[in-house]
Structure formats: C-alpha cells, structure tokens
Design an enzyme around this catalytic site. Structure first.
Site, short mmCIF file in Angstrom:
data_model
loop_
_atom_site.label_atom_id
_atom_site.label_comp_id
_atom_site.label_asym_id
_atom_site.label_seq_id
_atom_site.Cartn_x
_atom_site.Cartn_y
_atom_site.Cartn_z
N HIS A 71 0.86 -1.18 0.00
CA HIS A 71 0.00 0.00 0.00
C HIS A 71 0.90 1.23 0.00
CE1 HIS A 71 -3.75 -2.24 0.76
NE2 HIS A 71 -3.00 -3.02 1.52
N LEU A 72 0.83 2.01 -1.10
CA LEU A 72 1.70 3.19 -1.20
C LEU A 72 0.97 4.49 -0.82
CD1 LEU A 72 3.80 2.34 -4.38
CD2 LEU A 72 4.54 2.28 -2.00
N ARG A 73 -0.36 4.42 -0.70
CA ARG A 73 -1.19 5.53 -0.17
C ARG A 73 -1.29 6.78 -1.05
NH1 ARG A 73 -3.52 1.89 2.68
NH2 ARG A 73 -2.69 1.45 4.74
N HIS A 243 -2.96 -12.38 1.50
CA HIS A 243 -2.70 -12.59 2.94
C HIS A 243 -3.48 -13.73 3.60
CE1 HIS A 243 -6.22 -10.02 2.87
NE2 HIS A 243 -5.54 -8.91 2.79
N ASP A 316 2.01 -6.88 2.45
CA ASP A 316 0.83 -6.11 2.89
C ASP A 316 1.28 -4.89 3.68
OD1 ASP A 316 -1.75 -5.26 3.24
OD2 ASP A 316 -2.35 -6.86 4.60
N HIS A 320 0.19 3.71 8.19
CA HIS A 320 -0.91 4.54 8.71
C HIS A 320 -0.35 5.71 9.50
CE1 HIS A 320 -4.31 2.21 7.42
NE2 HIS A 320 -3.79 1.09 7.91
N1 NCD Z 1 -4.17 -5.13 5.77
C1 NCD Z 1 -4.61 -4.17 6.54
O1 NCD Z 1 -4.75 -4.36 7.76
N2 NCD Z 1 -4.93 -2.97 6.04
C2 NCD Z 1 -5.00 -2.63 4.66
C3 NCD Z 1 -6.31 -2.94 4.05
C4 NCD Z 1 -7.01 -4.13 4.59
O2 NCD Z 1 -6.74 -5.24 4.11
O3 NCD Z 1 -7.84 -3.96 5.49
C5 NCD Z 1 -4.77 -1.14 4.50
O4 NCD Z 1 -4.88 -0.64 3.39
O5 NCD Z 1 -4.46 -0.49 5.51
#
Ligand code: NCD
Length: 438
Positions: A71-73, A243, A316, A320
C-alpha cells in the site's frame, strides 16, 4: 582495454559496478559485473576496468525481491506514505519491484489513476512500481471497474484487487474472473465474508473471549477461498489469494491445487511470526486485517510456505498516520509496515534457506505478476535487479529509522537477523552500504 560503463551516451554514461566475491544462491563465491543495465559477466577475479568495486565478501546475492502487495497511499494519503517514500522503504528492504494496491483516494479503478501511480513510480526511480487495478468501481463491490482500459493503459495492469474489501458478490467475482482471462490477468482476492466479520476487532478465539473483543472467525476467510477456487475452476481463470492467515485456508488451497485449479496464494511476514496473544497489549500496532491468528495457524502457514502450498511471501505493507494508530484499539485502522523488515523476518522464520527465500520472495511473485525483468538469478545478459544481504548482521528494529513516512512497525525493539547492504535496479544502486542512494 575498454572501460566498462552502464552504456548509452558516453557523456551521460553511468558507472558500471563490480561486486567481488559474493555468494550467489546455490553457487560458490564469484564476481558479478553489472554494466549496461544487465549482469555483463559472472566469474572469478574479473578485471574492474573502470567499474566501481563493491566488496561482496560474506554477502549473499539474491534476485531483487518482488512484493505483490504494497500500500503506497498515493494519491490521497500522502501523509502516511507516498510512492517515493514507499519506494525508498522497498529498496532498503531489498525490493526491486512492488505492486501497488488500489485502495487509494481516488481509488485506482481507472486508466488515469493507475497511469498516475505508474508514472510516479518511474519518477521516483527506486523500484519498479506496478499498479494493481480495482476490481469494482470505488471498491464498492457493485459494478466492475474498467478492467480492460487499465490493462491497455501505459501501466499494463494485470493484477486486479479490491484489497481491504472482499469481492463478496459471487456473480461479480465470476464476471471479473471471466473478464481478465482475455489478457491472462489475475484477480487477487481479499478473502473475508463480510457478514461474518461485522464489528470484528481481532481473531475469534480464546484470546478474543478473554479480552471481550468481537472476533473475526477463521471461517470468514476459508468460506470465501473455498467459493473462489470453485469459481476459478469453473471459469478456468487465475485466482490469487491475498494474505492467507489460517490453517483451514491452507487445507482448502491444498485441495484446490490437487485438482489443478489455477490458484496462487501469499502469506505476510507478520502472519508467519506473530500471534493473537499480541492483542492482549491493546497496542493498535498489532491490529491488522486479516488479524493475527493462533500459534497453530502460524505453524501451518510456515509449513505450507516451505511445501509450496503457499506460493509467496507478500508484505501487505500498510502505513498509517499516527492519528490512525495511536488511539483506542477499536478506532485504530488495521495494518502494519512490512517492506523494511520482511527479509529479516523470513530469515528468522526459515533460517538461511536462500533458494527457498529467492523462490518465495522474488522468482514466483515476479512470475505471478508477469514482471519478466525481475526474479531472475544473476547470469550474463539478465537485467541487473538484485540485492546483497549480510546474513551475519543483526539489527534491532527502531521505528524512527524506517524510511516509510509511517511508524507502525510491529517489530519495534525486536532484534532480527540479516541486513540489506545494497540493492541494484537495472544495474544502478538504489541502496549502498545499507543507505538509500537518493
Ligand atoms: N491489511 C490491513 O490491515 N490494512 C489494509 C487494508 C485491509 O486489508 O484492510 C490497508 O490498506 O491499511
């Protein structure tokens, strides 16, 4: 005698690199000459002839790692990560390619957004960023996104996923599987039956009962995987399971593979190392989706990875921002950082099984994603995408030292084996002496 350079216009020529005395998986120490973007020569006592020399003594050369789930946001949450900061974290973790998940804002559900992410990846130039397209418009699970337009775009999308959300509607899932067959695409499913996980905070089991937190039962994952392998078999299409986290899921997968279903699956480093007992700390850094499971699940996942029932490791990597993690457990977003620690966690879990690590973290993910320049052992003429690891080094994970814009690593304070000394992307270093080059 000709001097080695990276080729092209001599005025702008990039230096060649000679890696001396490095152990290449499955072989005795050798020298590797990287020039013109490829591995130009492999052999003992090669002459430097103008190339910059890197001491490979005691190091192992792996094909550059490939992450199928990052996830690169960007666009949307650049405060948590950008394509550039995530690319740097990836390079420092030994990666030369990452597949960027579609749950950005706006969602990567059009040719325009996937091309934007792809272009930002090229501009950063630290790893190859291969965008993943959303399966459904806005990840809403109601209508198929423009899969064909994303496949035909400059980003050449081949993997589609609503990750973060499950494609719960079986009819839509069937259509998506049918659609991507035309260009040998793959649907990567976040396997979570939403009706079974309403309000869920952690794995459903003994620990959730003790803590009084609503549980996310293993069957919510297993039921979707069972349904989807049957759909993939019926349609004759490719399914990838994101996952995978439970022992039961491994059994479903084993059954499907025996039947010849075209299914592949990934496991994350955190599901191979951590258990649901961590939730007892109420520290939201351990909140993740799917949740950390039991030690019996961890054992089953490790065995399945070694056996090949689980095909690959994917991080994954889910950065955040502080406010989304440093709050009460119930309000915290799920997700953990992964790129900068993945290889060390795998060394801890598997030991120095280099060929297995190369297979699960580079060659097979590259094959699934169709990234033909990646996942290849260093040999003459092969694109010089590789990483050099010091297996003897140990390091204690410090969140403030992560290149990611976020700090939510679940391994803070943990001492893990292995250190990435250098990473090369098409013959150019993105990491040298353990530090990012740009
Ligand atoms: N794997 C995670 O816990 N989070 C992922 C998305 C998700 O799968 O809920 C995310 O984009 O933060």
């Amino acid at each position: 005698m000709t001097e080695y350079t990276a080729g092209g216009d001599p005025g702008a020529a990039k230096p060649a690199y000679l890696i001396r005395g490095v152990r290449v998986v499955g072989a005795a120490p050798t020298d590797l000459l990287l020039a013109g973007g490829v591995v130009a020569e492999v052999g003992r006592d090669l002459a430097a002839r103008g190339a910059r020399v890197v001491d490979g003594d005691g190091l192992v050369a792996l094909p550059g790692l490939v992450d199928l789930h990052t996830h690169l946001r960007e666009p949307g949450r650049e405060d948590a990560e950008t394509v550039e900061s995530g690319s740097r974290a990836a390079a420092l973790g030994g990666y030369t390619a990452v597949c960027a998940m579609a749950n950005t804002s706006p969602v990567a559900d059009t040719a325009g957004v996937v091309e934007q992410v792809w272009r930002l990846g090229r501009e950063a130039g630290l790893v190859d960023v291969q965008p993943i397209g959303a399966v459904t418009v806005g990840l809403a699970g109601e209508r198929l996104a423009e899969l064909g337009a994303m496949a035909d775009s400059a980003a050449r999308v081949r993997i589609f996923s609503d990750d973060g959300h499950c494609v719960a509607d079986p009819k839509l899932m069937r259509r998506a599987l049918e659609y991507v067959k035309a260009f040998d695409g793959v649907i990567a499913q976040h396997a979570e039956e939403p009706r079974l996980t309403e309000g869920a905070q952690m794995h459903e089991g003994e620990v959730s009962t003790r803590l009084g937190l609503t549980g996310w039962p293993a069957v919510a994952e297993e039921a979707i995987i069972a349904r989807d392998v049957l759909l993939a078999e019926h349609v004759g299409s490719r399914l990838h399971v994101c996952h995978l986290s439970t022992a039961g899921s491994v059994e479903v997968l084993r059954h499907a593979k025996k039947r010849g279903v075209r299914v592949t699956a990934e496991v994350t480093p955190h599901h191979l190392l951590l258990t649901d007992e961590r939730a007892a700390s109420y520290d939201p850094v351990f909140k993740v989706n799917p949740p950390l499971r039991t030690s019996a699940d961890v054992s089953a996942l490790r065995e399945a990875l070694v056996e090949g029932i689980i095909d690959i490791v994917a991080t994954d990597h889910a950065p955040h921002a502080l406010e989304d993690k440093e709050c009460e457990w119930a309000y915290a977003r799920p997700g953990m950082l992964g790129l900068e620690t993945a290889l060390s966690v795998l060394l801890d879990v598997l030991g120095e099984r280099w060929d297995l690590i190369a297979e699960r973290m580079s060659r097979t993910p590259a094959r699934i994603a169709g990234l033909v320049e990646h996942g290849r052992n260093p040999a003459p003429g092969v694109p010089a995408n590789l990483t050099l690891v010091d297996p003897a080094a140990r390091r204690t994970v410090d969140p403030s030292e992560q290149a990611s814009r976020s700090r939510n690593t679940p391994y803070a304070g943990l001492t893990l084996p292995g250190r990435i000394v250098a990473t090369f992307l098409r013959g150019e270093p993105t990491v040298l002496d353990g530090k990012a080059v740009k």
